[in-house]
Scaffold this motif. Structure first.
Motif, short mmCIF file in Angstrom:
data_model
loop_
_atom_site.label_atom_id
_atom_site.label_comp_id
_atom_site.label_asym_id
_atom_site.label_seq_id
_atom_site.Cartn_x
_atom_site.Cartn_y
_atom_site.Cartn_z
N UNK A 40 0.83 -1.20 0.00
CA UNK A 40 0.00 0.00 0.00
C UNK A 40 0.87 1.25 0.00
N UNK A 41 1.99 1.22 0.72
CA UNK A 41 2.90 2.36 0.71
C UNK A 41 3.47 2.60 -0.68
N UNK A 42 3.80 1.51 -1.37
CA UNK A 42 4.33 1.67 -2.75
C UNK A 42 3.25 2.19 -3.67
N UNK A 43 1.99 1.67 -3.51
CA UNK A 43 0.91 2.16 -4.38
C UNK A 43 0.61 3.63 -4.11
N UNK A 44 0.63 3.97 -2.80
CA UNK A 44 0.33 5.36 -2.45
C UNK A 44 1.39 6.30 -2.99
N UNK A 45 2.63 5.84 -3.07
CA UNK A 45 3.71 6.70 -3.56
C UNK A 45 3.66 6.88 -5.07
N UNK A 46 3.00 5.92 -5.76
CA UNK A 46 3.00 5.99 -7.22
C UNK A 46 2.30 7.25 -7.71
N UNK A 47 1.10 7.50 -7.17
CA UNK A 47 0.34 8.67 -7.64
C UNK A 47 1.06 9.97 -7.30
N UNK A 48 1.52 10.06 -6.03
CA UNK A 48 2.21 11.29 -5.64
C UNK A 48 3.50 11.46 -6.41
N UNK A 49 4.21 10.35 -6.68
CA UNK A 49 5.47 10.44 -7.42
C UNK A 49 5.22 10.87 -8.87
N UNK A 50 4.13 10.36 -9.44
CA UNK A 50 3.80 10.75 -10.83
C UNK A 50 3.52 12.24 -10.91
N UNK A 58 5.54 17.49 -12.53
CA UNK A 58 5.89 18.88 -12.18
C UNK A 58 7.36 19.14 -12.45
N UNK A 59 8.21 18.14 -12.13
CA UNK A 59 9.65 18.30 -12.36
C UNK A 59 9.95 18.44 -13.85
N UNK A 118 3.14 23.32 -4.86
CA UNK A 118 2.14 22.25 -4.95
C UNK A 118 1.44 22.12 -3.60
N UNK A 119 0.11 22.16 -3.54
CA UNK A 119 -0.59 21.93 -2.26
C UNK A 119 -0.32 20.49 -1.77
N UNK A 120 0.02 20.36 -0.51
CA UNK A 120 0.30 19.03 0.04
C UNK A 120 -0.93 18.13 0.04
#
Length: 586
Positions: free
Chosen positions: A61-71, A76-77, A185-187
């Motif tokens: 779940x941590x990896x899945x949750x990071x996918x959207x935020x990382x994308x 943005x980068x 970016x809003x957190x």
């Protein structure tokens, strides 16, 4: 705790706890204990499997949750890297404002020169966007990192705790630092989703920086831990591109599992928290199969053993115990006939007990017959001894009448009295219910009566009174007492009552361990001639046989008292049916 130990010790000391039923139940409980142990082992294995699955779910779940935020951060980068080579111009601000209006995930764009001064910025977010990044940022850490060569830097926006700055380095063609392009970016748009059904109950999410500081979270208290330095050391050691698990206790002391993965570079991390699985968590999910059924089987077997042992063994043992108690009271006519319905082993024991009762009955009857025969023989022997002594006494009486010498006549008379006393003992024995002993009260009364009656026709009147405690003693102790009494009464008749008569008092008192026999007369008192007589010598000898002492003293009202003090003989318990009894003082 001490009281509980004492109560438990008293409980275990009871016969019911030490009996067969309890021990059989305890043995069955021990035999069925492996069932509970196996169930507990299965529960532990299931618990470990469940805990491992929960940890894996949290990690995934941590990896899945990071996918959207990382994308979102990656996009943005890329945008900022695209804008970085462009020089600031007249159309810089409109272009940045137009980009922000098309992108929902970005609240502001800014461009800074190499000195950290703002060149241009979007105006879509108004003053709030201006506060998210100061006009002069040259002293801020993220800008210094870009100046020192880092390509992409992320940090919390100054003045806006709920926003994140993503900045990229802008450089000239030869690599010289030219400034930076930053996006706000809003957190809230980066907050990991905890509605994932695969997450364990009570899961919480957060985004932290490299120092473990919470940038945004669903519940900040879930990420406050006891250990010094918080989660900083663990977070900084997470490998790039991998999720890591860590288990520790929160501020409340409850165990929690934490899963973290890098979100972007070394600046941001996605963190998930979930309560650690308790030892009985699986048992709570399946209480019937894991705990209740094995425990019910164990209790059922234990109670079945207790009940069956009561019905099959204990009640029959209690029945045989009652029969044995009846035998102990001397009633051997009862037979354990009800035990014929008992198990075979109990029936064998009951029959053995019945045979024992028959044997004891026959033996007792044989012993009683033997005792009756012995009693009859002993009575016959005592009767013959008495008759022989009476014959001797009669012969001495005849000889006494034929002798003319007064001294000889007196000596023969004294001897005849002593033989008469011994004959009286044997007569008392064979006439009593118990031939082993005689009652001192009745014997002394009869002996004094015979001694006084024997001299009544040859002199003045002598009255007598006997006061005696009751004591059942054997003939060996009674003979010295009787002979001493004969000497004491004869001495009173010769010296106190000669030619005048008088009153004679005999007292026998049992005073615990000491007995006292007294013969009191109302004569002239003790004279010196009395101390040298044969009678006084015999009285001293008879007292020594009783391990006592004899003395003659003056009576308070006149006369003398002959006193025999000796240890009280051990009382003989009369046989069943005897008419005599021991004195109350004994």
């Amino acid at each position: 705790m001490l009281r509980f130990g004492r109560a438990l010790g008293r409980k275990l000391g009871r016969p019911s706890v030490q009996g067969i039923r309890f021990r059989m139940g305890l043995a069955m409980a021990a035999a069925l204990l492996p069932i509970l142990i196996l169930s507990a082992n299965q529960t532990q294995v299931e618990f470990r499997r469940q805990a491992e699955e929960r940890r894996l779910d949290l990690q995934l779940a941590a990896e899945r949750s990071a996918v959207d935020a990382k994308a979102q951060i990656d996009s943005t980068t890329i945008l900022l890297q695209t804008l970085a080579p462009e020089a600031a111009g007249f159309y810089c601000e409109p272009r940045l404002t137009a980009l922000v209006s098309r992108l929902d995930s970005i609240s502001g764009l800014r461009r800074f020169n190499e000195a950290g001064d703002e060149v241009c910025a979007s105006r879509r977010s108004g003053q709030a966007a201006d506060d998210a990044a100061a006009s002069h940022v040259r002293d801020q850490d993220w800008f210094q990192r870009l100046r020192n060569g880092e390509e992409v830097v992320m940090a919390r926006a100054p003045g806006a705790p709920d926003s994140l700055i993503v900045a990229v380095r802008s450089q000239r063609p030869l690599g010289a630092f030219q400034g930076a392009v930053a996006a706000v970016i809003p957190l809230s748009t980066l907050q990991p989703d905890i509605s994932d059904p695969a997450l364990p109950p009570g899961s919480q999410s957060a985004i932290t920086d490299a120092d473990g500081r919470i940038l945004t979270s669903t519940d900040a208290s879930a990420f406050a831990v006891r250990r010094a330095g918080g989660l900083k050391t663990w977070i900084q050691g997470i490998p790039r591109g991998e999720a890591s698990l860590h288990e520790t206790r929160n501020k409340e002391g409850r165990p929690h599992v934490y899963a973290a993965t890098r979100l972007a570079g070394r600046d941001l991390f996605v963190l998930l928290s979930a309560p650690s699985s308790g030892l009985l968590s699986w048992a709570r999910l399946n209480p019937i199969g894991v705990l209740l059924l094995p425990l019910a089987a164990w209790l059922t077997a234990f109670l079945a053993v207790m009940l069956l042992s009561e019905r099959i063994i204990i009640r029959w043992l209690a029945y045989l115990e009652r029969i044995a108690a009846i035998y102990a009271r001397g009633r051997f006519s009862v037979r354990p006939v009800q035990a014929e319905r008992a198990p075979a082993e109990i029936r064998v024991l009951a029959r053995t007990l019945g045979v024992l009762g028959d044997n004891i009955t026959r033996r007792d009857q044989a012993l009683l017959d033997s005792l009756d025969e012995k009693d009859a023989l002993m009575r016959e022997i005592h009767h013959r001894v008495k008759n022989n002594l009476q014959i001797i006494s009669s012969l001495l009486s005849m000889q006494q009448r034929a002798v003319s010498d007064p001294a000889a006549r007196a000596a023969l008379g004294d001897t005849r009295q002593r033989i008469t006393a011994l004959a009286l003992i044997y007569r008392t024995l064979y006439q009593s219910d118990d031939i082993r002993a005689a009652d001192s009260r009745a014997f002394l009364s009869e002996l004094v009566g015979q001694l006084i009656a024997g001299e009544a026709t040859r002199g003045p009147l002598v009255t007598s009174a006997v006061e005696a405690d009751q004591l059942v003693i054997d003939p060996d102790k009674l003979a010295p007492v009787a002979l001493w009494l004969v000497e004491a009464v004869s001495n009173a008749q010769k010296h106190a009552f000669a030619g005048r008569g008088g009153d004679l008092q005999v007292r026998f008192k049992v005073q615990g361990d000491t007995s006292v026999l007294e013969v009191q007369d109302d004569g002239p008192g003790v004279s010196e001639d009395d101390a040298a007589g044969v009678g006084r010598t015999l009285m001293t000898a008879f007292a020594k046989q009783l391990r006592g002492q004899a003395e003659i003293i003056d009576a308070p009202g006149g006369g003398s008292i002959a006193r025999l003090t000796f240890p009280t003989p051990e009382a003989v318990v009369p046989s069943e049916g005897a008419g005599t009894a021991t004195p109350s003082s004994r």
